[in-house]
Scaffold this motif. Structure first.
Motif, PDB file in Angstrom:
ATOM      1  N   PHE A 359      23.986  18.049  39.113  1.00 48.81           N
ATOM      2  CA  PHE A 359      24.772  18.914  40.003  1.00 48.81           C
ATOM      3  C   PHE A 359      24.700  18.367  41.428  1.00 48.81           C
ATOM      4  CE2 PHE A 359      25.283  22.452  42.936  1.00 48.81           C
ATOM      5  CZ  PHE A 359      26.453  23.029  42.470  1.00 48.81           C
ATOM      6  N   ASP A 360      25.857  18.207  42.041  1.00 56.39           N
ATOM      7  CA  ASP A 360      25.951  17.696  43.407  1.00 56.39           C
ATOM      8  C   ASP A 360      26.527  18.799  44.296  1.00 56.39           C
ATOM      9  OD1 ASP A 360      26.473  16.398  45.795  1.00 56.39           O
ATOM     10  OD2 ASP A 360      27.155  14.548  44.841  1.00 56.39           O
ATOM     11  N   PRO A 364      30.727  20.941  44.142  1.00 56.91           N
ATOM     12  CA  PRO A 364      30.384  22.004  43.191  1.00 56.91           C
ATOM     13  C   PRO A 364      31.534  22.414  42.271  1.00 56.91           C
ATOM     14  CG  PRO A 364      30.768  22.930  45.365  1.00 56.91           C
ATOM     15  CD  PRO A 364      30.817  21.439  45.524  1.00 56.91           C
ATOM     16  N   MET A 367      31.564  21.500  38.415  1.00 57.61           N
ATOM     17  CA  MET A 367      30.458  21.950  37.575  1.00 57.61           C
ATOM     18  C   MET A 367      30.518  23.453  37.352  1.00 57.61           C
ATOM     19  SD  MET A 367      28.480  19.357  36.775  1.00 57.61           S
ATOM     20  CE  MET A 367      27.916  17.730  37.297  1.00 57.61           C
ATOM     21  N   GLU A 368      29.921  23.884  36.255  1.00 57.74           N
ATOM     22  CA  GLU A 368      29.726  25.305  35.982  1.00 57.74           C
ATOM     23  C   GLU A 368      28.217  25.523  36.031  1.00 57.74           C
ATOM     24  OE1 GLU A 368      28.359  28.302  33.949  1.00 57.74           O
ATOM     25  OE2 GLU A 368      29.146  27.117  32.277  1.00 57.74           O
ATOM     26  N   LYS A 369      27.749  26.240  37.044  1.00 52.24           N
ATOM     27  CA  LYS A 369      26.337  26.230  37.415  1.00 52.24           C
ATOM     28  C   LYS A 369      25.392  26.649  36.297  1.00 52.24           C
ATOM     29  CE  LYS A 369      26.481  26.599  42.450  1.00 52.24           C
ATOM     30  NZ  LYS A 369      26.008  27.388  43.614  1.00 52.24           N
ATOM     31  N   ALA A 372      24.792  23.363  34.068  1.00 51.57           N
ATOM     32  CA  ALA A 372      24.739  22.086  34.781  1.00 51.57           C
ATOM     33  C   ALA A 372      23.292  21.592  34.814  1.00 51.57           C
ATOM     34  CB  ALA A 372      25.272  22.238  36.206  1.00 51.57           C
ATOM     35  N   TYR A 374      20.157  19.762  36.924  1.00 51.79           N
ATOM     36  CA  TYR A 374      19.703  19.756  38.311  1.00 51.79           C
ATOM     37  C   TYR A 374      18.541  18.790  38.495  1.00 51.79           C
ATOM     38  CZ  TYR A 374      22.485  24.012  38.614  1.00 51.79           C
ATOM     39  OH  TYR A 374      23.515  24.904  38.576  1.00 51.79           O
ATOM     40  N   ALA A 418      22.471  21.292  29.502  1.00 47.25           N
ATOM     41  CA  ALA A 418      23.641  21.113  30.366  1.00 47.25           C
ATOM     42  C   ALA A 418      24.845  20.638  29.576  1.00 47.25           C
ATOM     43  CB  ALA A 418      23.324  20.103  31.474  1.00 47.25           C
ATOM     44  N   GLY A 421      29.970  18.732  33.074  1.00 46.37           N
ATOM     45  CA  GLY A 421      31.033  19.287  33.900  1.00 46.37           C
ATOM     46  C   GLY A 421      31.750  20.445  33.237  1.00 46.37           C
ATOM     47  N   LYS A 422      32.737  20.982  33.933  1.00 47.18           N
ATOM     48  CA  LYS A 422      33.524  22.094  33.419  1.00 47.18           C
ATOM     49  C   LYS A 422      34.325  21.675  32.184  1.00 47.18           C
ATOM     50  CE  LYS A 422      34.058  24.872  37.620  1.00 47.18           C
ATOM     51  NZ  LYS A 422      35.003  25.422  38.619  1.00 47.18           N
TER      52      LYS A 422
END
Length: 478
Positions: A359-360, A364, A367-369, A372, A374, A418, A421-422
């Motif tokens: 995750f950057d 943001p 990404m779907e937190k 994701a 980290y 994770a 990405g979305k």
């Protein structure tokens, strides 16, 4: 209240304890940094799949591994605890520690790849234009082409000559070496260029390497000689390496970023380097094998080439190299049958060790937190990869994931889960689906990376260390 609940759910993965907290200042943290330093040196010195395979093969031999071809030729029976390393064309390795149980009951396999995105020289690469000499390239793997301009670049590889000799090339990374590079258009004249889409700002055919500009001295009998800069480069190549222009036809030379991997951040908690994808998984996979002595299940570290272009070719995961190795070893440990080979493959368990996207906070939106990866949260498990609707992915079985969760928790390994990405944002692939074709249980696992596929990528040292701990626990207990 609904908004508060939504935020709590979104922070599930982020609530994972930061792995650095397990390693306070002192001896424990020193172990993390010491392992990271070993790795930093490795990726600084090994920038191609050939260099990785050669370095790890030599180190394996020093640690008691016997050469696979020599073992097969000798034909002697193998016993539990015996260690064997197979070299696949100098571009991949398969390491085995024979277990106390028959191989047909299955193996514990760590699979990773040792090729990385880069540029390769074409077979006819050398040319001159406006009294400057260039090498023509063809990029390898998925890259953002604009990231590869105005960087100091190095040449690594081999030139194979007709007489059977091989010349090793490593220019740009040794003290005093020259470097090379791809030029870019100055901003003062780039109005049209700046209007292009990022994919078109730098075209693939524009990634040509500038390598020289001094013309060869004019000879009296060749006053009208053309391409004198190219001729001067050929003279240098002949004097330094004993090769001529035709030898490029049987060369394999890769263009990679010049310079060492570096500690990143005031706290030195990260490493910036070329080729984290996927050597940040390959190296701890190799080191994990050195921690195993006499396992119950045969343990395997499988390091392959060509993942970045589909795992094709004789040195890629889709070749029969690994399957053939298993067949030979069953022949040396048991009464051979094709059925036992099939059973050994089917009953195996695999960590397809490949990197995940970290995750950057600067980006943001992709990404779907909740799902994701980290920095600092440990090794990443990806139940599936693929793209849009899981296309092309291995979707790991939940029974297998539950077993891995238990192993990780029992051994106090920090891990997270994770996606890449979305859902409709993009995606990617690994070697997992190829191993799953044998009916094995496979899941993707690896280290989170920032700047993935860029010339300089970034990883967290503590995530690297957790990968080592994960791989050791898996080999011993899966």
């Amino acid at each position: 209240m609904m908004e508060e609940n939504r935020l709590r759910k979104e922070d599930i993965n982020m609530e994972k304890k930061n792995a650095w907290e397990k390693y306070p200042e002192g001896k424990k943290r020193e172990q993390v940094f010491a392992f990271a330093e070993d790795y930093r040196k490795f990726i600084s010195e090994c920038k191609t799949e050939r260099e990785c395979a050669a370095a790890l093969y030599d180190d394996a031999k020093k640690n008691g591994y016997k050469d696979f071809d020599e073992v097969v030729k000798a034909g002697k029976r193998l016993k539990a605890g015996d260690k064997i390393v197979a070299n696949n064309m100098g571009k991949g390795l398969a390491m085995f520690i024979i277990g106390t149980e028959p191989m047909e009951l299955g193996m514990n396999i760590l699979g990773a790849h040792i090729d990385s995105p880069r540029m390769d020289l074409k077979q006819v690469p050398l040319y001159e234009d406006t009294e400057m000499a260039f090498l023509d390239t063809h990029y390898y793997g998925g890259i953002k082409k604009y990231q590869w301009v105005t960087l100091p670049l190095a040449l690594h590889g081999v030139i194979c000559k007709k007489d059977g000799s091989t010349v090793t090339v490593n220019i740009g990374d040794q003290p005093g070496d020259p470097v090379f590079g791809v030029s870019d258009l100055l901003v003062h004249l780039s109005a049209d260029q700046m209007e292009k889409k990022a994919a078109k700002v730098i075209e693939g055919e524009s990634l040509d390497l500038l390598i020289g500009s001094i013309p060869e001295e004019q000879k009296k009998d060749k006053k009208d000689a053309k391409e004198r800069v190219k001729a001067n480069i050929l003279t240098i190549l002949e004097k330094t390496y004993g090769v001529d222009e035709e030898d490029f036809l049987s060369a394999e030379i890769e263009v990679v970023p010049a310079g060492e991997a570096r500690d990143y951040g005031f706290d030195r908690s990260m490493i910036m380097g070329y080729g984290h994808d996927d050597r940040v998984c390959a190296y701890p996979s190799y080191r994990a094998m050195l921690e195993v002595k006499k396992p119950k299940s045969t343990c395997v570290c499988l390091l392959v080439d060509k993942e970045e272009i589909g795992s094709v070719g004789a040195s890629g995961m889709q070749s029969k190299f690994f399957e053939n190795c298993v067949a030979e070893l069953i022949n040396l440990t048991d009464t051979y049958s094709e059925l036992k080979v099939r059973r050994a493959l089917k009953n195996s368990k695999v960590l397809s060790s490949d990197v995940s996207a970290a995750f950057d906070p600067n980006y943001p939106s992709v990404m779907e937190k909740r799902n994701a990866a980290y920095f600092g949260k440990g090794i990443v498990f990806n139940k599936y990869t693929g793209a849009r609707g899981k296309s092309g992915s291995n979707d790991a079985n939940p029974e297998y994931i539950a077993k891995l969760r238990n192993i990780m928790d029992t051994n106090q390994v920090s891990f997270q889960t994770a996606e890449l990405g979305k859902v409709d944002q993009g995606g990617g692939g690994t070697i997992a689906y190829i191993l799953a074709n044998y009916n094995m249980n496979v899941i993707d696992s690896g280290v989170a990376v920032l700047n993935m596929h860029a010339p300089w990528e970034i990883i967290s040292k503590v995530d690297l260390y957790e990968a080592l701990n994960c791989y050791v626990a898996f080999l011993k207990e899966a």
